[in-house]
Design a protein around this motif. Structure first.
Motif, PDB file in Angstrom:
ATOM      1  N   ASP A   1       5.393  30.667 -69.295  1.00 39.78           N
ATOM      2  CA  ASP A   1       5.137  32.049 -69.714  1.00 39.78           C
ATOM      3  C   ASP A   1       6.280  32.632 -70.544  1.00 39.78           C
ATOM      4  O   ASP A   1       6.284  33.814 -70.871  1.00 39.78           O
ATOM      5  CB  ASP A   1       4.845  32.939 -68.507  1.00 39.78           C
ATOM      6  N   ALA A   2       7.276  31.808 -70.897  1.00 45.81           N
ATOM      7  CA  ALA A   2       8.376  32.291 -71.725  1.00 45.81           C
ATOM      8  C   ALA A   2       8.007  32.379 -73.192  1.00 45.81           C
ATOM      9  O   ALA A   2       8.624  33.125 -73.956  1.00 45.81           O
ATOM     10  CB  ALA A   2       9.599  31.370 -71.558  1.00 45.81           C
ATOM     11  N   CYS A   3       7.006  31.634 -73.618  1.00 46.68           N
ATOM     12  CA  CYS A   3       6.582  31.628 -75.015  1.00 46.68           C
ATOM     13  C   CYS A   3       5.340  32.500 -75.207  1.00 46.68           C
ATOM     14  O   CYS A   3       4.517  32.620 -74.301  1.00 46.68           O
ATOM     15  CB  CYS A   3       6.245  30.204 -75.474  1.00 46.68           C
ATOM     16  N   VAL A   4       5.215  33.077 -76.392  1.00 47.29           N
ATOM     17  CA  VAL A   4       4.030  33.856 -76.724  1.00 47.29           C
ATOM     18  C   VAL A   4       3.557  33.454 -78.114  1.00 47.29           C
ATOM     19  O   VAL A   4       4.373  33.309 -79.030  1.00 47.29           O
ATOM     20  CB  VAL A   4       4.308  35.374 -76.647  1.00 47.29           C
ATOM     21  N   PHE A   5       2.253  33.224 -78.268  1.00 46.26           N
ATOM     22  CA  PHE A   5       1.694  32.901 -79.572  1.00 46.26           C
ATOM     23  C   PHE A   5       1.704  34.142 -80.464  1.00 46.26           C
ATOM     24  O   PHE A   5       1.416  35.250 -80.018  1.00 46.26           O
ATOM     25  CB  PHE A   5       0.248  32.389 -79.438  1.00 46.26           C
ATOM     26  N   LEU A   6       2.017  33.932 -81.747  1.00 46.31           N
ATOM     27  CA  LEU A   6       2.053  35.014 -82.724  1.00 46.31           C
ATOM     28  C   LEU A   6       0.823  34.949 -83.619  1.00 46.31           C
ATOM     29  O   LEU A   6       0.299  33.861 -83.883  1.00 46.31           O
ATOM     30  CB  LEU A   6       3.320  34.914 -83.574  1.00 46.31           C
ATOM     31  N   GLU A   7       0.389  36.129 -84.087  1.00 50.60           N
ATOM     32  CA  GLU A   7      -0.847  36.208 -84.844  1.00 50.60           C
ATOM     33  C   GLU A   7      -0.695  35.772 -86.303  1.00 50.60           C
ATOM     34  O   GLU A   7      -1.682  35.437 -86.962  1.00 50.60           O
ATOM     35  CB  GLU A   7      -1.407  37.626 -84.803  1.00 50.60           C
ATOM     36  N   ASP A   8       0.550  35.813 -86.828  1.00 56.81           N
ATOM     37  CA  ASP A   8       0.729  35.571 -88.259  1.00 56.81           C
ATOM     38  C   ASP A   8       1.267  34.175 -88.563  1.00 56.81           C
ATOM     39  O   ASP A   8       1.922  33.954 -89.574  1.00 56.81           O
ATOM     40  CB  ASP A   8       1.662  36.614 -88.859  1.00 56.81           C
ATOM     41  N   ALA A   9       1.028  33.223 -87.674  1.00 59.78           N
ATOM     42  CA  ALA A   9       1.527  31.857 -87.886  1.00 59.78           C
ATOM     43  C   ALA A   9       0.870  31.237 -89.113  1.00 59.78           C
ATOM     44  O   ALA A   9      -0.284  31.495 -89.399  1.00 59.78           O
ATOM     45  CB  ALA A   9       1.244  31.022 -86.650  1.00 59.78           C
TER      46      ALA A   9
ATOM     47  N   ALA B   1      -6.193  24.090 -70.865  1.00 60.48           N
ATOM     48  CA  ALA B   1      -6.890  24.097 -69.579  1.00 60.48           C
ATOM     49  C   ALA B   1      -6.115  24.972 -68.608  1.00 60.48           C
ATOM     50  O   ALA B   1      -4.875  24.997 -68.628  1.00 60.48           O
ATOM     51  CB  ALA B   1      -7.021  22.677 -69.021  1.00 60.48           C
ATOM     52  N   GLY B   2      -6.858  25.695 -67.776  1.00 60.34           N
ATOM     53  CA  GLY B   2      -6.246  26.485 -66.713  1.00 60.34           C
ATOM     54  C   GLY B   2      -5.272  27.537 -67.193  1.00 60.34           C
ATOM     55  O   GLY B   2      -4.273  27.835 -66.519  1.00 60.34           O
ATOM     56  N   GLY B   3      -5.566  28.119 -68.364  1.00 56.84           N
ATOM     57  CA  GLY B   3      -4.706  29.173 -68.878  1.00 56.84           C
ATOM     58  C   GLY B   3      -3.407  28.670 -69.484  1.00 56.84           C
ATOM     59  O   GLY B   3      -2.473  29.449 -69.683  1.00 56.84           O
TER      60      GLY B   3
ATOM     61  N   GLU C   1      -4.128  33.209 -72.744  1.00 54.44           N
ATOM     62  CA  GLU C   1      -5.556  33.364 -72.459  1.00 54.44           C
ATOM     63  C   GLU C   1      -6.398  32.547 -73.419  1.00 54.44           C
ATOM     64  O   GLU C   1      -7.489  32.094 -73.073  1.00 54.44           O
ATOM     65  CB  GLU C   1      -5.941  34.847 -72.539  1.00 54.44           C
ATOM     66  N   ALA C   2      -5.902  32.375 -74.628  1.00 57.73           N
ATOM     67  CA  ALA C   2      -6.621  31.582 -75.627  1.00 57.73           C
ATOM     68  C   ALA C   2      -5.633  31.109 -76.688  1.00 57.73           C
ATOM     69  O   ALA C   2      -4.934  31.931 -77.278  1.00 57.73           O
ATOM     70  CB  ALA C   2      -7.736  32.398 -76.269  1.00 57.73           C
ATOM     71  N   PRO C   3      -5.557  29.796 -76.942  1.00 56.87           N
ATOM     72  CA  PRO C   3      -4.667  29.295 -77.985  1.00 56.87           C
ATOM     73  C   PRO C   3      -5.211  29.634 -79.370  1.00 56.87           C
ATOM     74  O   PRO C   3      -6.389  29.982 -79.510  1.00 56.87           O
ATOM     75  CB  PRO C   3      -4.665  27.783 -77.743  1.00 56.87           C
ATOM     76  N   PRO C   4      -4.382  29.553 -80.399  1.00 58.33           N
ATOM     77  CA  PRO C   4      -4.864  29.879 -81.746  1.00 58.33           C
ATOM     78  C   PRO C   4      -5.921  28.893 -82.215  1.00 58.33           C
ATOM     79  O   PRO C   4      -5.903  27.711 -81.853  1.00 58.33           O
ATOM     80  CB  PRO C   4      -3.604  29.772 -82.603  1.00 58.33           C
TER      81      PRO C   4
END
Length: 359
Positions: A351-359, A254-256, A272-275
């Protein structure tokens, strides 16, 4: 693929190179902008040098095309590509003095003697070697030899300058000094630089854009800050700098912000969007973590090991759920004075964490 900010000077289309069963380049697609400082970065065997020598014409492609300002140069021999090249080992002619080394490409191109003399003087001034024109390469230091190699590569005003790990043979301080000089030289000349290195700090400090390669494939392209702060894969996050990796369960969004759980702890990740699927992996840079005295932050741990690096201190924390966490904190300003065995607390911003595409 991130496009250059200026019009393309060189386009690489589906470049493939094989050595027997080994694929050194796996269909590279890349546009290089006019006047850009582009760095090819990757570990040994990633294909970066193969790509550079293919651009230079020393390595033939099995498939694909190279296009320079709209002209196909794929089958053009190296001496007709109008590219300057600087090698790791300098490659100066040992029997020629500095002046004649710089003049050599101009003599091959049949410049007039007066023009050669004037251009050599310009190039000597460009690399701050005016007083060394009559010295032999054996009478120069490694840094001076590299300056002469640069001057020679630039002497005939190439449209593109190719640099194959040109600073790797130098000591750390001289390498750092020449990084500043190379970047300043690029700014003054406006020539397109294509630079190969395996040194992440070198790539981050000098480049307009970085191309990260692995196993002959492009992993990610972007400006240094964008790549560092928003890596797409585990490899990029781990190769370009250091990262902590947490496998998380997404409990809500919620709320980004995604509410995540890992190692028995909950925290938020700005996104912007969780996996999809409710599970993912996040990368967390060590310098984004704050240390505090016990009970002063969200998570509790203990310092396992410290490493003093002058302006920074690297700290390995033990946490019962996260496992080992690497923290990088400035030595002059930190919530605690790190020492082995010390109980601490720690946390970080969403904002310190970033989701990765290859999880």
């Amino acid at each position: 693929m991130t496009a250059p900010s200026s019009p393309s000077v060189l386009s690489i289309r589906k470049a493939v190179k094989r050595y027997g069963t080994v694929q050194a380049l796996g269909g590279i697609e890349l546009d290089i902008g006019e006047g850009e400082f582009l760095t090819l970065l990757g570990p040994s065997g990633s294909g970066k040098t193969t790509l550079l020598t293919a651009i230079a014409g020393f390595t033939g492609l099995d498939e694909g095309r190279l296009v320079l300002r709209g002209k196909d140069i794929t089958d053009l021999p190296p001496d007709r590509r109008d590219f300057g090249m600087v090698f790791q080992g300098y490659a100066l002619f040992p029997t020629m003095n500095v002046r004649n080394n710089i003049a050599f490409p101009l003599k091959v191109r049949k410049w007039k003697p007066a023009d050669i003399q004037a251009r050599v003087e310009e190039c000597l001034a460009l690399v701050q070697m005016e007083g060394f024109a009559d010295r032999m390469p054996s009478q120069l230091s490694g840094g001076q030899q590299q300056r002469v190699a640069l001057a020679r590569a630039l002497s005939f005003r190439p449209s593109v300058l190719l640099l194959d790990e040109p600073l790797s043979a130098l000591d750390k301080k001289l390498r750092a000094d020449l990084q500043w000089e190379l970047k300043d030289l690029h700014r003054k000349l406006g020539v397109t630089f294509i630079y190969v290195t395996h040194d992440q700090d070198e790539a981050l400090s000098m480049s307009d854009r970085i191309v990260i390669l692995k196993d002959g494939l492009v992993q990610q392209i972007g400006e240094p800050g964008a790549l560092y702060n928003a890596p797409r894969t585990t490899f990029v996050a781990d190769f370009l700098g250091k990262s902590n990796f947490l496998d998380v369960e997404v409990e809500g969004f919620a709320g980004g912000r995604a509410r995540c759980r890992a190692g028995g702890e909950s925290f938020e990740v700005a996104t912007e969007a969780p996996p999809a699927g409710g599970r993912g992996r996040v990368a967390l840079r060590p310098e984004r973590i704050r240390l505090a005295p016990p009970k002063g932050a969200a998570f509790e741990g203990a310092i396992r090991q410290t490493s003093y690096l002058g302006e920074r201190c690297h700290v390995i924390l033990d946490h019962p759920g996260f496992g080992q966490i690497l923290v990088s904190c400035p030595t002059w300003k930190s919530g605690v004075v790190p020492e082995d065995g010390l109980p601490v607390s720690f946390d970080w911003d969403a904002d310190a964490c970033v989701f990765l595409e290859d999880a």
